[in-house]
Design a protein around this motif. Structure first.
Motif, short mmCIF file in Angstrom:
data_model
loop_
_atom_site.label_atom_id
_atom_site.label_comp_id
_atom_site.label_asym_id
_atom_site.label_seq_id
_atom_site.Cartn_x
_atom_site.Cartn_y
_atom_site.Cartn_z
N LYS A 39 60.25 38.54 57.40
CA LYS A 39 59.06 39.40 57.61
C LYS A 39 58.49 39.85 56.26
CE LYS A 39 57.53 43.48 60.21
NZ LYS A 39 56.92 44.23 59.10
N ALA A 40 59.38 40.23 55.35
CA ALA A 40 58.95 40.67 54.03
C ALA A 40 58.26 39.54 53.28
CB ALA A 40 60.13 41.20 53.24
N ARG A 41 58.81 38.34 53.37
CA ARG A 41 58.22 37.19 52.69
C ARG A 41 56.84 36.87 53.27
NH1 ARG A 41 60.66 36.58 47.86
NH2 ARG A 41 62.70 35.55 47.95
N ALA A 42 56.73 36.92 54.59
CA ALA A 42 55.44 36.63 55.24
C ALA A 42 54.38 37.64 54.81
CB ALA A 42 55.61 36.64 56.75
N GLU A 43 54.77 38.90 54.72
CA GLU A 43 53.83 39.93 54.27
C GLU A 43 53.42 39.70 52.82
OE1 GLU A 43 55.95 43.51 55.01
OE2 GLU A 43 55.48 43.56 57.16
N GLN A 44 54.37 39.28 52.01
CA GLN A 44 54.09 39.01 50.60
C GLN A 44 53.15 37.82 50.45
OE1 GLN A 44 57.67 38.37 48.28
NE2 GLN A 44 56.56 37.61 46.51
N LEU A 45 53.39 36.78 51.21
CA LEU A 45 52.57 35.57 51.12
C LEU A 45 51.19 35.78 51.73
CD1 LEU A 45 52.97 32.68 50.03
CD2 LEU A 45 53.56 31.98 52.36
N GLY A 46 51.11 36.65 52.73
CA GLY A 46 49.86 36.82 53.45
C GLY A 46 48.95 37.90 52.92
N LYS A 47 49.24 38.46 51.75
CA LYS A 47 48.41 39.54 51.20
C LYS A 47 46.97 39.12 50.98
CE LYS A 47 52.01 42.28 48.90
NZ LYS A 47 52.56 42.74 47.60
N VAL A 48 46.78 37.88 50.51
CA VAL A 48 45.43 37.41 50.23
C VAL A 48 44.73 36.94 51.51
CG1 VAL A 48 44.07 35.70 48.97
CG2 VAL A 48 46.09 36.73 47.89
N ASP A 49 45.45 36.15 52.31
CA ASP A 49 44.85 35.59 53.52
C ASP A 49 45.89 35.60 54.64
OD1 ASP A 49 43.49 34.27 55.47
OD2 ASP A 49 43.10 32.44 54.33
N PRO A 50 46.05 36.70 55.35
CA PRO A 50 47.09 36.81 56.39
C PRO A 50 46.89 35.84 57.55
CG PRO A 50 45.58 38.67 56.49
CD PRO A 50 45.27 37.94 55.22
N ARG A 52 46.56 32.78 57.34
CA ARG A 52 47.20 31.50 57.03
C ARG A 52 48.71 31.60 56.96
NH1 ARG A 52 46.57 28.63 52.52
NH2 ARG A 52 45.63 30.21 51.18
N VAL A 53 49.26 32.72 57.37
CA VAL A 53 50.72 32.91 57.31
C VAL A 53 51.24 33.41 58.66
CG1 VAL A 53 52.63 34.09 56.18
CG2 VAL A 53 50.60 33.43 54.85
N ILE A 54 52.20 32.68 59.21
CA ILE A 54 52.84 33.04 60.47
C ILE A 54 54.35 32.97 60.25
CG2 ILE A 54 53.12 32.43 62.92
CD1 ILE A 54 50.45 30.89 62.68
N PHE A 55 55.10 33.86 60.87
CA PHE A 55 56.55 33.77 60.74
C PHE A 55 57.23 33.90 62.10
CE2 PHE A 55 55.79 38.31 60.59
CZ PHE A 55 56.90 38.88 61.19
N ARG A 56 58.31 33.16 62.26
CA ARG A 56 59.10 33.20 63.48
C ARG A 56 60.58 33.12 63.11
NH1 ARG A 56 57.09 32.12 68.65
NH2 ARG A 56 59.10 31.22 69.20
#
Length: 264
Positions: A39-50, A52-56
């Motif tokens: 979850k933390a990684r997804a939030e970090q990666l999705g800061k610019v364009d959320p 384009r980032v999904i996590f499961r």
């Protein structure tokens, strides 16, 4: 926009592959069994364009979870273009001293899981004429002391997907096998010992340590060029050739370099 699904995406090479995929313009689906870090990684990666980032959260050894993932993907408005089988586990222990469940675990994570996931998602990849990237290992090409289970699993992985490549090429599905040597990732710090607990001795190695960020860049470049196999460094390539042309010499050199494993 193309979509990539990456296993073991929360740390190590998986995280660098996720970052690289995002930089390349992919919609990235991060999966990992460490839900908190994921979850933390997804939030970090999705800061610019959320968008384009999904996590499961996903345990790749759970067949029911793989089925649920497939059903979820089938319901999405986007296609799946690329599957990266990155999640892995290793051990550092002599074969004769290793509990059989350790071998089963390594084979389950490193061979069975990517096979099951790839077969499950193949219909989606055929529809998109997409591809599969498998993170193998130099240990799949040549023996390494103290890694009997790992070598077996990665060798089986390579053989399975070499066969599969020939079978699915007619559908436009491309398969890239990656064979790195020594990476600075948690797979080694989390290595299992003979009893299934964390290994209590440092890993042996030859050659230089490669950074996961550097390898991630090489992987996407190789895939864009439709390469079938990637040997990321000269040492890995040379060692694989030596093993095939002069196996006895390779064995002697390997036993000298990894002699400390015999003392464990």
């Amino acid at each position: 926009m193309k979509t990539v699904l990456i296993t073991g995406a929360a740390s190590g090479l998986g995280w660098e592959l996720s970052r690289r995929a995002h930089d390349c313009g992919y919609r990235v689906i991060l999966t990992d069994m460490n839900g908190v870090l994921l979850k933390a990684r997804a939030e970090q990666l999705g800061k610019v364009d959320p968008q384009r980032v999904i996590f499961r959260e996903l345990d790749v050894t759970d067949g029911d979870a793989i089925t649920a993932l497939k059903l979820w993907l089938q319901e999405q408005p986007f296609a799946l273009d690329l599957l990266i089988n990155n999640a892995g586990i290793t051990h550092r222990s002599l074969a004769e001293k290793t509990a059989v469940p350790v071998f089963r675990k390594v084979m389950q994570v490193d061979w069975q899981a990517p096979v099951e996931l790839s077969i499950a998602l193949l219909p989606l990849l055929k529809q998109s004429r997409g591809g599969i990237i498998n993170i193998g290992s130099m240990a799949g090409w040549m023996p390494v002391l103290g890694r009997a289970g790992y070598c077996s699993a990665k060798s089986a992985l390579g053989q399975f997907f070499e066969v599969m490549r020939g079978e699915v090429a007619r559908y436009g599905v491309h398969i890239l096998m990656v064979y790195p040597s020594f990476l600075d990732t948690p797979i080694e710090t989390n290595a299992l010992g003979h009893d299934g607990e964390p290994a209590n001795h440092a890993r042996s190695m030859v050659g230089r340590m490669q950074s996961p960020a550097q390898l991630a860049e090489q992987v996407f470049l190789a895939y864009s060029r439709k390469k079938k196999r990637l040997f990321p460094d000269r040492f890995t390539w040379f060692a694989s050739v030596l093993w095939r042309l002069a196996p006895d010499l390779y064995q002697r050199l390997m036993m000298r370099k990894f002699a400390v494993e015999l003392e464990q």
